[in-house]
Scaffold this active site. Structure first.
Site, PDB file in Angstrom:
ATOM      1  CE  LYS A 162     -14.279  -1.587  33.631  1.00 23.02           C
ATOM      2  NZ  LYS A 162     -14.384  -1.129  32.262  1.00 23.02           N
ATOM      3  CD  GLU A 188     -14.020  -5.274  33.307  1.00 19.07           C
ATOM      4  OE1 GLU A 188     -13.289  -4.963  32.447  1.00 19.07           O
ATOM      5  OE2 GLU A 188     -15.145  -5.306  33.462  1.00 19.07           O
TER       6      GLU A 188
HETATM    7  P1  13P Z   1     -20.094  -1.665  31.967  1.00 22.75           P
HETATM    8  O1  13P Z   1     -19.991  -0.668  32.734  1.00 22.75           O
HETATM    9  O2  13P Z   1     -21.063  -1.775  30.677  1.00 22.75           O
HETATM   10  O3  13P Z   1     -20.251  -3.087  32.835  1.00 22.75           O
HETATM   11  O4  13P Z   1     -18.913  -2.084  30.949  1.00 22.75           O
HETATM   12  C1  13P Z   1     -17.554  -1.836  31.560  1.00 22.75           C
HETATM   13  C2  13P Z   1     -16.636  -2.819  30.999  1.00 22.75           C
HETATM   14  O5  13P Z   1     -15.586  -2.299  30.400  1.00 22.75           O
HETATM   15  C3  13P Z   1     -16.986  -4.278  30.762  1.00 22.75           C
HETATM   16  O6  13P Z   1     -15.913  -5.165  30.550  1.00 22.75           O
END
Ligand code: 13P
Length: 335
Positions: A217, A175
Site C-alpha cells: 500500500k 504501507e
Molecule cells: P488515505 O487514503 O486517507 O490516505 O488513508 C489511507 C490509509 O489507510 C492511511 O493509513
C-alpha cells in the site's frame, strides 16, 4: 500458506479495491469535525454501519480495514460489523500499528510503534473475524529527510510486522507512506519513494516474507502540496509506474494505493491513468483509500439519520468510479 492465499484471492478482484475505514480515535474526530459531527462511540458505530451496509458495496469493495473498536460494534439489526462484511463476501481487516513517534537519532524523521505483543493481538483479532492487517510507516520529505537511517529503520519494522502477520495466518498490507507535505517537486518524491520501496523489499527478503501473500500500500509519486502546480494524471502515472517497476517484485499480487490527501477526483483520475498506460502489469493496481472514498459521504451525512440515503449514494459513487479506474475505464465526464 493455503489460508493466506485464500485471503489474498478474496482481497484481489478485478474492478474492486479496499476501503480504509480504520481511522484511530484522534483521526476520526479530525475527519468528523469539519462537518460538525461529534466523535462518540455511537456516532462512529452509526457512520461505519451505514457505510458498510451501502447497497451494492460488494460490487466494488473487496476488503475493509477496520479500527479495533469496530470489531466489536454492531449494526442496527444487532449484527457484528465484521460479520456484516463477511456476509457480503468482503474481507475484514484490522489496523494493528500504534501510530508514529519521532525517530531518535534522526531529527525530523518518524518511526511506527506497536510490534510488542503483536502476535498475541493478532490471535485475538483473528478470532474476531479479521483476515488481513495494516501497518503504516511514514516518511517526511525535507531538506535532510528522510535520512538513510529512517529509510532502513522503517523498512525493518515493516518487514518484522509482515512476517509476524504471515506466521499468524493474517495477510499483511505493508504501507510505506511518503507524505505529500512540502514544496518539493515530483522528481524529488520519485527519488525518495524509490529508495523507500527498495529498502522495504530488501528487508522483506531478509526476514523471509512470502511476497505472494502480501499487499503493498504505497503512496503515489506526486509533487508536494505546496509545490507551485499539480501534476497531470499522466505525469503521476508515468512517475509512479516507473518507480514501482524498479522496486516491486512481480511476485507481489496487488498494489493498493493510499490517497494521502489527494482530492477524491484526483485520486480516481491518477489510478485510472496508471491502469490505462500499463499493459500486462505484473501486479494488480488498485486502491485502498480512506479520505478519497469517504469525504463526500461524510459531507452528505453530516451526522443526521435523515441523510443516510444521500450518504450511501455519495460513497457508492466514489466506490464505483474507483472500481472503473481499477480497470482503466474511468472518464472525468462520469463525475
Ligand atoms: P488515505 O487514503 O486517507 O490516505 O488513508 C489511507 C490509509 O489507510 C492511511 O493509513
Amino acid at each position: 500458506m493455503g489460508e493466506l492465499s485464500s485471503t489474498i484471492r478474496g482481497m484481489v478482484r478485478q474492478g474492486k479495491g479496499i476501503l480504509a475505514a480504520d481511522e484511530s480515535l484522534p483521526t476520526i474526530a479530525k475527519r468528523f469535525s469539519p462537518f460538525g459531527i461529534d466523535s462518540t462511540e455511537e456516532t462512529r458505530r452509526k457512520y461505519r454501519a451505514l457505510l458498510f451496509s451501502s447497497p451494492g458495496i460488494e460490487e466494488f469493495i473487496s476488503g475493509v480495514i477496520l479500527f479495533e473498536e469496530t470489531l466489536t460494534q454492531k449494526d442496527d439489526e444487532g449484527r457484528l460489523l465484521p460479520e456484516l462484511l463477511s456476509s457480503k463476501g468482503i474481507v475484514p481487516g484490522i489496523k494493528v500499528d500504534k501510530g508514529t513517534v519521532s525517530l531518535a537519532g534522526s531529527p525530523g524523521d518518524k518511526i511506527t510503534e506497536g510490534l510488542d505483543g503483536l502476535a498475541g493481538r493478532l490471535e485475538k483479532y483473528k478470532s474476531q473475524g479479521a483476515r488481513f492487517a495494516k501497518w503504516r510507516e511514514v516518511y517526511v520529505i525535507g531538506e535532510k529527510n528522510p535520512s538513510m537511517l529512517a529509510i532502513e529503520a522503517n523498512a525493518e519494522v515493516l518487514a518484522r510486522y509482515a512476517v509476524i502477520c504471515q506466521e499468524a495466518g493474517i495477510v499483511p498490507v505493508v504501507e510505506p507512506e511518503v507524505l505529500m507535505d512540502g514544496d518539493h517537486g515530483i522528481e524529488r518524491c520519485s527519488v525518495v519513494t524509490e529508495s523507500v520501496l527498495h529498502a522495504v523489499f530488501q528487508a522483506l527478503r531478509r526476514h523471509g516474507a512470502m511476497l505472494e501473500c502480501m499487499v503493498l500500500k504505497p503512496s503515489m509519486v506526486l509533487p508536494g502540496k505546496a509545490f507551485g502546480s499539480r501534476a497531470s494524471p499522466e505525469e503521476v502515472a508515468e512517475a509512479t509506474v516507473r518507480v514501482l517497476r524498479r522496486t516491486v517484485p512481480a511476485a507481489v499480487p496487488s498494489i493498493n494505493f493510499l490517497s494521502g490527501g489527494q482530492g477524491p477526483e484526483e485520486a480516481t483520475a491518477n489510478l485510472n491513468a496508471m491502469n490505462a498506460i500499463l499493459t500486462n502489469p505484473p501486479w494488480a493496481l488498485s486502491f485502498s483509500y480512506g479520505r478519497a472514498l469517504q469525504r463526500t459521504a461524510l459531507e452528505a451525512w453530516g451526522g443526521k439519520s435523515e441523510n443516510a440515503g444521500p450518504m450511501q449514494e455519495a460513497f457508492m459513487k466514489r466506490a464505483r468510479l474507483n472500481g472503473l479506474a481499477r480497470r482503466g475505464q474511468y472518464r472525468p465526464e462520469m463525475e
